[in-house]
Write a protein that holds these residues in place. Structure first.
Motif, short mmCIF file in Angstrom:
data_model
loop_
_atom_site.label_atom_id
_atom_site.label_comp_id
_atom_site.label_asym_id
_atom_site.label_seq_id
_atom_site.Cartn_x
_atom_site.Cartn_y
_atom_site.Cartn_z
N UNK A 110 -2.88 9.11 1.75
CA UNK A 110 -3.09 10.54 1.52
C UNK A 110 -2.05 11.37 2.26
N UNK A 111 -1.83 11.05 3.54
CA UNK A 111 -0.90 11.84 4.35
C UNK A 111 0.57 11.57 4.00
N UNK A 112 0.85 10.42 3.40
CA UNK A 112 2.22 10.10 3.01
C UNK A 112 2.52 10.51 1.56
N UNK A 113 1.52 11.08 0.89
CA UNK A 113 1.69 11.47 -0.50
C UNK A 113 2.77 12.54 -0.64
N UNK A 114 3.52 12.48 -1.73
CA UNK A 114 4.57 13.47 -1.99
C UNK A 114 4.04 14.67 -2.77
N UNK A 115 2.79 14.61 -3.18
CA UNK A 115 2.20 15.73 -3.90
C UNK A 115 1.01 15.27 -4.72
N UNK A 116 0.10 16.19 -5.06
CA UNK A 116 -1.09 15.83 -5.84
C UNK A 116 -0.72 15.19 -7.17
#
Length: 320
Positions: A110-116
């Motif tokens: 979740x925290x390393x996601x580049x965007x929804x």
């Protein structure tokens, strides 16, 4: 040039209450999955430990010739319940261990996601998995240390008896109190470096591979995976990662074996264990118990991912 405006937007966060509600079922799911998995595969895990710890004698003699030979001799000598030595420790600690591993991976993803809605790049997937593996060793190290002593007790007792010696029986509780009295809390963390080497590497391989295999399968209306796809993806990813990190598992198992059979070498750290094993047994020794470990890990992670993705805890808690 690609438009990075979406990636720059902050990921929407759930209200604290909603985050808390979602965390609890994840922990429960991990615990349920771990207990079911351990109960199913524990006898094979015991066989794996004994195969990895046995050392070939000077004339090529071995106590166990194969996985099936080890299973047969252990069952004949110690009975059905002998195959579950050390399972109580494993079942007790597998809930926090699996909960930490699966929940931490979700959190890091979740925290390393580049965007929804954006797919996570492979390097970030590997970083999330490795970070989750690093988090779990706080539970895994003492759990594995105690489990290995109990699992290997029968092999050591048989070897000692053949050499005219007697080794008294120990329980997980007496072993824990003895280690705490002699070495403090650090006594339960013998082999931490080797455990980290195995678990971080395993998670770096497992989680990205599972995610990709799972994405290949069909989805339900809400976008979640169907149970059989999660199960097969968990089995395939788990067995592949298990085989690739088996050398680290052999090192960890040998370093955590406190009691040794007569004539078996002792090791002073990871490098010393690698050097002595190579010198005395050759490179194939690092794949001892490999087939057994693959058979253990495949259903263990298949079951874990199925329970996790089916949302068993959410259903029990009335959240679905």
């Amino acid at each position: 040039m690609a438009d990075n405006s979406e990636a720059a937007k902050p990921i929407p966060k759930l209200p604290p209450k909603q985050q808390e509600v979602k965390l609890v079922p994840k922990i429960i799911n991990g615990g349920i999955a771990g207990i079911i998995g351990v109960s199913v595969v524990f006898p094979l895990d015991l066989v794996k430990t004994r195969l990895q710890n046995q050392v070939v004698g000077p004339n090529g003699e071995k106590m166990y010739k194969s996985m099936f030979d080890c299973f047969k001799k252990t069952y004949n000598a110690e009975g059905y319940f002998g195959m579950y030595k050390g399972s109580a420790v494993n079942i007790l600690l597998i809930t926090p261990e699996k909960a930490i591993k699966l929940t931490a991976n979700d959190m890091f993803r979740h925290h390393l996601s580049t965007g929804p809605g954006q797919p996570l790049p492979l390097p970030r997937e590997m970083l999330a998995g490795g970070s989750a593996g690093a988090c779990q060793i706080v539970i895994t190290t003492p759990m594995e240390l105690l489990k290995i002593q109990m699992q290997d007790a029968g092999r050591i007792a048989a070897a000692a008896k053949a050499a005219g010696q007697h080794i008294p029986k120990v329980s997980a509780w007496s072993l824990t109190t003895d280690l705490l009295r002699k070495r403090g809390i650090l006594g339960l963390y013998q082999g931490t470096g080797a455990t980290a080497l195995r678990d971080v590497t395993f998670s770096v391989i497992y989680f990205p591979l599972f995610a990709r295999l799972n994405d290949l399968g069909p989805k339900r209306e809400d976008g979640s995976s169907v149970f059989w796809c999660s199960f097969l993806a968990g089995c395939a990813a788990g067995s592949t990662a298990a085989l690739l990190v088996n050398p680290f598992d052999v090192i960890k198992t040998r370093l955590q074996a406190i009691n040794k059979a007569p004539g078996e070498p002792t090791y002073n750290g990871v490098l010393d264990c690698i050097g002595k094993t190579l010198k005395n047994e050759g490179p194939t020794a690092f794949f001892k118990g490999g087939a057994c470990r693959m058979i253990v890990i495949a259903p263990l992670f298949g079951i874990a991912q199925t329970v996790y993705y089916l949302g068993v805890a959410e259903r029990l808690m009335g959240l679905k």
